[in-house]
Design a protein around this motif. Structure first.
Motif, PDB file in Angstrom:
ATOM      1  N   ILE A   1       0.849  -1.185   0.000  1.00 15.40           N
ATOM      2  CA  ILE A   1       0.000   0.000   0.000  1.00 15.40           C
ATOM      3  C   ILE A   1       0.884   1.234   0.000  1.00 15.40           C
ATOM      4  CG2 ILE A   1      -0.188   0.099   2.537  1.00 15.40           C
ATOM      5  CD1 ILE A   1      -3.121   1.022   2.132  1.00 15.40           C
ATOM      6  N   SER A   2       0.457   2.238  -0.749  1.00 16.56           N
ATOM      7  CA  SER A   2       1.203   3.495  -0.795  1.00 16.56           C
ATOM      8  C   SER A   2       0.207   4.628  -1.004  1.00 16.56           C
ATOM      9  CB  SER A   2       2.246   3.479  -1.910  1.00 16.56           C
ATOM     10  OG  SER A   2       1.625   3.311  -3.175  1.00 16.56           O
ATOM     11  N   GLU A   3       0.693   5.843  -0.839  1.00 14.55           N
ATOM     12  CA  GLU A   3      -0.206   6.986  -0.958  1.00 14.55           C
ATOM     13  C   GLU A   3       0.490   8.148  -1.643  1.00 14.55           C
ATOM     14  OE1 GLU A   3       0.776   8.490   3.616  1.00 14.55           O
ATOM     15  OE2 GLU A   3      -1.288   8.344   2.935  1.00 14.55           O
ATOM     16  N   ASP A   4      -0.331   8.994  -2.243  1.00  8.72           N
ATOM     17  CA  ASP A   4       0.133  10.262  -2.786  1.00  8.72           C
ATOM     18  C   ASP A   4      -0.695  11.323  -2.076  1.00  8.72           C
ATOM     19  OD1 ASP A   4       0.517  12.614  -4.230  1.00  8.72           O
ATOM     20  OD2 ASP A   4       0.726  11.558  -6.133  1.00  8.72           O
ATOM     21  N   ASN A   5      -0.111  11.915  -1.055  1.00 10.88           N
ATOM     22  CA  ASN A   5      -0.859  12.860  -0.227  1.00 10.88           C
ATOM     23  C   ASN A   5      -1.344  14.068  -1.022  1.00 10.88           C
ATOM     24  OD1 ASN A   5      -0.659  11.382   2.160  1.00 10.88           O
ATOM     25  ND2 ASN A   5       1.366  12.199   2.595  1.00 10.88           N
ATOM     26  N   ALA A   6      -0.541  14.492  -1.977  1.00 13.27           N
ATOM     27  CA  ALA A   6      -0.920  15.667  -2.761  1.00 13.27           C
ATOM     28  C   ALA A   6      -2.194  15.416  -3.563  1.00 13.27           C
ATOM     29  CB  ALA A   6       0.210  16.060  -3.692  1.00 13.27           C
ATOM     30  N   LYS A   7      -2.426  14.149  -3.908  1.00 16.95           N
ATOM     31  CA  LYS A   7      -3.596  13.789  -4.704  1.00 16.95           C
ATOM     32  C   LYS A   7      -4.680  13.116  -3.873  1.00 16.95           C
ATOM     33  CE  LYS A   7      -0.905  13.089  -8.941  1.00 16.95           C
ATOM     34  NZ  LYS A   7      -0.541  12.137 -10.017  1.00 16.95           N
ATOM     35  N   ASN A   8      -4.445  12.993  -2.553  1.00 15.72           N
ATOM     36  CA  ASN A   8      -5.393  12.268  -1.690  1.00 15.72           C
ATOM     37  C   ASN A   8      -5.739  10.906  -2.293  1.00 15.72           C
ATOM     38  OD1 ASN A   8      -5.611  14.172   0.369  1.00 15.72           O
ATOM     39  ND2 ASN A   8      -7.229  15.295  -0.682  1.00 15.72           N
ATOM     40  N   THR A   9      -4.725  10.222  -2.739  1.00 16.37           N
ATOM     41  CA  THR A   9      -4.910   8.942  -3.425  1.00 16.37           C
ATOM     42  C   THR A   9      -4.102   7.850  -2.739  1.00 16.37           C
ATOM     43  OG1 THR A   9      -5.312  10.038  -5.543  1.00 16.37           O
ATOM     44  CG2 THR A   9      -4.654   7.734  -5.615  1.00 16.37           C
ATOM     45  N   VAL A  10      -4.725   6.686  -2.637  1.00 12.95           N
ATOM     46  CA  VAL A  10      -4.039   5.523  -2.083  1.00 12.95           C
ATOM     47  C   VAL A  10      -4.010   4.429  -3.144  1.00 12.95           C
ATOM     48  CG1 VAL A  10      -6.121   4.487  -1.065  1.00 12.95           C
ATOM     49  CG2 VAL A  10      -3.882   4.008  -0.068  1.00 12.95           C
ATOM     50  N   TYR A  11      -2.933   3.681  -3.150  1.00 12.34           N
ATOM     51  CA  TYR A  11      -2.739   2.620  -4.128  1.00 12.34           C
ATOM     52  C   TYR A  11      -2.532   1.287  -3.412  1.00 12.34           C
ATOM     53  CZ  TYR A  11      -1.568   6.764  -6.864  1.00 12.34           C
ATOM     54  OH  TYR A  11      -1.599   8.009  -7.463  1.00 12.34           O
ATOM     55  N   LEU A  12      -2.907   0.227  -4.087  1.00 15.78           N
ATOM     56  CA  LEU A  12      -2.617  -1.109  -3.591  1.00 15.78           C
ATOM     57  C   LEU A  12      -2.012  -1.906  -4.735  1.00 15.78           C
ATOM     58  CD1 LEU A  12      -2.832  -2.975  -1.090  1.00 15.78           C
ATOM     59  CD2 LEU A  12      -4.938  -3.881  -2.113  1.00 15.78           C
ATOM     60  N   GLN A  13      -0.721  -2.137  -4.654  1.00 15.73           N
ATOM     61  CA  GLN A  13      -0.029  -2.973  -5.634  1.00 15.73           C
ATOM     62  C   GLN A  13      -0.127  -4.414  -5.168  1.00 15.73           C
ATOM     63  OE1 GLN A  13       1.480  -2.150  -8.635  1.00 15.73           O
ATOM     64  NE2 GLN A  13       1.643  -4.374  -8.882  1.00 15.73           N
ATOM     65  N   MET A  14      -0.745  -5.241  -5.981  1.00  9.10           N
ATOM     66  CA  MET A  14      -0.964  -6.634  -5.612  1.00  9.10           C
ATOM     67  C   MET A  14      -0.174  -7.527  -6.554  1.00  9.10           C
ATOM     68  SD  MET A  14      -5.056  -6.551  -4.823  1.00  9.10           S
ATOM     69  CE  MET A  14      -5.505  -6.203  -6.521  1.00  9.10           C
ATOM     70  N   ASN A  15       0.807  -8.223  -6.019  1.00 11.75           N
ATOM     71  CA  ASN A  15       1.650  -9.134  -6.788  1.00 11.75           C
ATOM     72  C   ASN A  15       1.420 -10.569  -6.327  1.00 11.75           C
ATOM     73  OD1 ASN A  15       2.815  -6.873  -8.068  1.00 11.75           O
ATOM     74  ND2 ASN A  15       4.416  -6.730  -6.512  1.00 11.75           N
ATOM     75  N   SER A  16       1.861 -11.500  -7.152  1.00  8.25           N
ATOM     76  CA  SER A  16       1.738 -12.924  -6.821  1.00  8.25           C
ATOM     77  C   SER A  16       0.322 -13.258  -6.377  1.00  8.25           C
ATOM     78  CB  SER A  16       2.746 -13.299  -5.721  1.00  8.25           C
ATOM     79  OG  SER A  16       4.058 -13.002  -6.121  1.00  8.25           O
ATOM     80  N   LEU A  17      -0.637 -12.807  -7.136  1.00 10.31           N
ATOM     81  CA  LEU A  17      -2.027 -13.001  -6.758  1.00 10.31           C
ATOM     82  C   LEU A  17      -2.414 -14.480  -6.767  1.00 10.31           C
ATOM     83  CD1 LEU A  17      -3.487  -9.926  -8.584  1.00 10.31           C
ATOM     84  CD2 LEU A  17      -3.891 -10.455  -6.173  1.00 10.31           C
ATOM     85  N   LYS A  18      -3.294 -14.806  -5.832  1.00 15.34           N
ATOM     86  CA  LYS A  18      -3.766 -16.175  -5.665  1.00 15.34           C
ATOM     87  C   LYS A  18      -5.291 -16.199  -5.846  1.00 15.34           C
ATOM     88  CE  LYS A  18      -0.227 -16.957  -2.119  1.00 15.34           C
ATOM     89  NZ  LYS A  18       0.023 -17.368  -0.713  1.00 15.34           N
ATOM     90  N   PRO A  19      -5.835 -17.357  -6.207  1.00 10.17           N
ATOM     91  CA  PRO A  19      -7.297 -17.440  -6.339  1.00 10.17           C
ATOM     92  C   PRO A  19      -8.033 -16.999  -5.075  1.00 10.17           C
ATOM     93  CG  PRO A  19      -6.286 -19.344  -7.359  1.00 10.17           C
ATOM     94  CD  PRO A  19      -5.177 -18.589  -6.677  1.00 10.17           C
ATOM     95  N   GLU A  20      -7.452 -17.239  -3.918  1.00 13.45           N
ATOM     96  CA  GLU A  20      -8.112 -16.835  -2.678  1.00 13.45           C
ATOM     97  C   GLU A  20      -8.109 -15.324  -2.453  1.00 13.45           C
ATOM     98  OE1 GLU A  20      -5.709 -19.136  -3.031  1.00 13.45           O
ATOM     99  OE2 GLU A  20      -4.271 -19.087  -1.340  1.00 13.45           O
ATOM    100  N   ASP A  21      -7.428 -14.585  -3.313  1.00 20.36           N
ATOM    101  CA  ASP A  21      -7.506 -13.118  -3.253  1.00 20.36           C
ATOM    102  C   ASP A  21      -8.739 -12.592  -3.988  1.00 20.36           C
ATOM    103  OD1 ASP A  21      -3.964 -13.095  -3.736  1.00 20.36           O
ATOM    104  OD2 ASP A  21      -5.025 -12.726  -1.857  1.00 20.36           O
ATOM    105  N   THR A  22      -9.453 -13.474  -4.662  1.00 16.38           N
ATOM    106  CA  THR A  22     -10.650 -13.066  -5.378  1.00 16.38           C
ATOM    107  C   THR A  22     -11.687 -12.495  -4.423  1.00 16.38           C
ATOM    108  OG1 THR A  22     -10.329 -14.680  -7.156  1.00 16.38           O
ATOM    109  CG2 THR A  22     -12.572 -13.886  -6.788  1.00 16.38           C
ATOM    110  N   ALA A  23     -12.134 -11.275  -4.705  1.00 18.25           N
ATOM    111  CA  ALA A  23     -13.093 -10.591  -3.842  1.00 18.25           C
ATOM    112  C   ALA A  23     -13.448  -9.252  -4.459  1.00 18.25           C
ATOM    113  CB  ALA A  23     -12.502 -10.371  -2.446  1.00 18.25           C
ATOM    114  N   VAL A  24     -14.435  -8.613  -3.875  1.00 14.32           N
ATOM    115  CA  VAL A  24     -14.679  -7.201  -4.172  1.00 14.32           C
ATOM    116  C   VAL A  24     -13.822  -6.393  -3.203  1.00 14.32           C
ATOM    117  CG1 VAL A  24     -16.351  -5.326  -4.272  1.00 14.32           C
ATOM    118  CG2 VAL A  24     -17.020  -7.639  -4.972  1.00 14.32           C
TER     119      VAL A  24
END
Length: 119
Positions: free
Chosen positions: A69-92
């Motif tokens: 997880i990371s953020e850009d405070n100037a843009k009030n934006t948060v990011y979630l970089q998801m690597n090595s995804l697994k089927p159990e990560d499936t969700a909303v």
């Protein structure tokens, strides 16, 4: 009032990567916490990762080392970089924000973005 707009979900094969973004907008607010929760079918919504205004970060144990997880405070934006995804990560995946406005703190949620990981 704070509005959260998410983007970046989709379908990916196991082992692949996705990046989620969430931008917060509104007037006269300051962000205390931003992050991501997820909810799989038939399961409760659970915390994935959050970042606080002081920089402290918490991750769900099962995503440690794979998600960032990371953020850009100037843009009030948060990011979630998801690597090595697994089927159990499936969700909303839902963006979450706790923000201060008019001397009170409020919780806000995004509309959700579907992440599907195929095996």
């Amino acid at each position: 009032q704070v509005q959260l707009v998410e983007s970046g979900g989709g379908l990916v094969q196991a082992g692949g990567s996705l990046r989620l973004s969430c931008a917060a907008s509104g007037t006269a607010f300051s962000i205390n916490v931003m992050g991501w929760y997820r909810q799989a079918p038939g399961k409760q919504r659970e915390l994935v990762a959050i970042i606080r205004s002081d920089g402290r970060i918490n991750y769900k144990d099962s995503v440690k080392g794979r998600f960032t997880i990371s953020e850009d405070n100037a843009k009030n934006t948060v990011y979630l970089q998801m690597n090595s995804l697994k089927p159990e990560d499936t969700a909303v995946y839902y963006c979450y924000c706790n923000a201060r406005s008019d001397r009170s703190n409020y919780d806000y949620w995004g509309q959700g973005t579907q992440v599907t990981v195929s095996s």
